[in-house]
Design a protein around this motif. Structure first.
Motif, PDB file in Angstrom:
ATOM      1  N   VAL A 114       0.857  -1.189   0.000  1.00 31.41           N
ATOM      2  CA  VAL A 114       0.000   0.000   0.000  1.00 31.41           C
ATOM      3  C   VAL A 114       0.892   1.238   0.000  1.00 31.41           C
ATOM      4  O   VAL A 114       1.697   1.423   0.919  1.00 31.41           O
ATOM      5  N   PRO A 115       0.805   2.103  -1.007  1.00 30.14           N
ATOM      6  CA  PRO A 115       1.648   3.311  -1.024  1.00 30.14           C
ATOM      7  C   PRO A 115       1.285   4.246   0.115  1.00 30.14           C
ATOM      8  O   PRO A 115       0.109   4.348   0.502  1.00 30.14           O
ATOM      9  N   PHE A 116       2.298   4.931   0.639  1.00 33.70           N
ATOM     10  CA  PHE A 116       2.055   5.803   1.792  1.00 33.70           C
ATOM     11  C   PHE A 116       1.100   6.941   1.448  1.00 33.70           C
ATOM     12  O   PHE A 116       0.356   7.404   2.311  1.00 33.70           O
ATOM     13  N   SER A 117       1.103   7.369   0.201  1.00 31.81           N
ATOM     14  CA  SER A 117       0.196   8.447  -0.194  1.00 31.81           C
ATOM     15  C   SER A 117      -1.267   8.057   0.002  1.00 31.81           C
ATOM     16  O   SER A 117      -2.119   8.927   0.234  1.00 31.81           O
ATOM     17  N   ALA A 118      -1.562   6.742  -0.076  1.00 33.45           N
ATOM     18  CA  ALA A 118      -2.928   6.288   0.149  1.00 33.45           C
ATOM     19  C   ALA A 118      -3.303   6.301   1.630  1.00 33.45           C
ATOM     20  O   ALA A 118      -4.490   6.256   1.970  1.00 33.45           O
ATOM     21  N   LEU A 119      -2.303   6.349   2.495  1.00 35.55           N
ATOM     22  CA  LEU A 119      -2.554   6.348   3.941  1.00 35.55           C
ATOM     23  C   LEU A 119      -2.579   7.750   4.531  1.00 35.55           C
ATOM     24  O   LEU A 119      -2.930   7.908   5.704  1.00 35.55           O
ATOM     25  N   MET A 120      -2.226   8.748   3.763  1.00 34.95           N
ATOM     26  CA  MET A 120      -2.089  10.090   4.313  1.00 34.95           C
ATOM     27  C   MET A 120      -3.412  10.658   4.807  1.00 34.95           C
ATOM     28  O   MET A 120      -3.474  11.260   5.882  1.00 34.95           O
ATOM     29  N   ILE A 121      -4.481  10.483   4.035  1.00 31.28           N
ATOM     30  CA  ILE A 121      -5.776  11.027   4.453  1.00 31.28           C
ATOM     31  C   ILE A 121      -6.294  10.335   5.714  1.00 31.28           C
ATOM     32  O   ILE A 121      -6.716  11.015   6.666  1.00 31.28           O
TER      33      ILE A 121
END
Length: 277
Positions: A114-121
């Protein structure tokens, strides 16, 4: 003759590769001694503006000194917590193996995809709710909002578990027979034997935390909480960047990770190949 020619080609190739790798660092060191216009023009000579550039760096309104201390605190705390938590998790997954623990470990490995950008929100909303609940020390614009997401990464848990596979399990059984507790076995037997693994993990975690940019940019909203990558980015985003001052900042920001690596490079190599002595 062909062997000699092969050696000449090999050393020539390695020399060119070494020059390409070292040149940016040489350019930075030379650039920090020159004026901004000399740096932008590509001057490759030692100048006389080092003290002026250093003075401008520390007197700049962006607060380089404060950002350096912020990065140092965040990187050290993140590294210590990550080593403790991830090594305990890796130790537990390998020493107490079962079908359930293997399934949980597989789920943790899947999280690496899972890319970290997907976890930011989700992370932003979670830490925002911490602020709303009154836990401002753990919410947005706090050191722990940057530290917590990095203390138990799937890679570190996987890294420790893979190195533990070569750990002699007979020592654990013998220690249990002698009446040692599980925590004592971990602290007095496992940790000293795997010091090279800890050294490699420490270097990886410290460098990752020190160079982190995207999440601190989102989570740290106050100027006094900014870290070095944010400050260096802000220097380059100004209308008329002072490249001499920027080179000073880049060189100083590179020193901690370089010193740490060169001090522990032997342990790093041994830890990466799973060496246990």
């Amino acid at each position: 003759m062909s062997r000699k020619a092969g050696n000449i080609f090999k050393y020539l190739f390695l020399s060119v590769a070494a020059f390409i790798s070292i040149f940016p660092f040489v350019f930075m060191i030379l650039g920090m001694t020159n004026k901004s216009i000399d740096v932008s023009s590509g001057k490759l000579q030692i100048g006389s503006e080092l003290l002026t550039n250093m003075k401008n760096l520390f007197e700049n309104t962006l607060n380089f000194k404060g950002a350096f201390l912020n990065s140092l605190v965040i990187a050290i705390v993140t590294t210590v917590l990550a080593l403790v938590i991830s090594s305990l998790a890796g130790y537990g997954f390998e020493i107490y193996r079962s079908k359930v623990s293997d399934r949980i470990f597989n789920v943790i490995l899947l999280s690496m995809m899972v890319p970290f950008s997907a976890l930011m929100i989700p992370l932003y909303r979670m830490f925002g709710k911490m602020n709303a609940a009154g836990f401002k020390g753990l919410g947005l614009n706090s050191y722990f909002s940057v530290i917590i997401p990095a203390v138990a990464t799937a890679f570190l848990i996987f890294f420790f578990r893979q190195n533990i596979k070569s750990f002699p399990k007979e020592l654990v059984e013998a220690a249990r027979i002698d009446g040692l507790t599980e925590l004592t076995i971990f602290l007095r037997i496992f940790v000293p034997i795997n010091k090279n693994t800890y050294a490699a993990a420490a270097i990886i975690t410290f460098m990752s935390s020190w160079n982190s940019y995207l999440w601190p940019l989102v989570a740290l909203q106050s100027p006094e909480k900014r870290t070095l990558p944010l400050i260096l980015s802000a220097m380059g985003a100004s209308y008329t960047p002072d490249y001499g001052m920027m080179m000073c900042g880049i060189v100083l920001s590179t020193l901690p990770t370089a010193i740490l690596f060169f001090m522990m490079q032997k342990q790093f190599v041994q830890g990466m190949i799973g060496s246990v002595k």
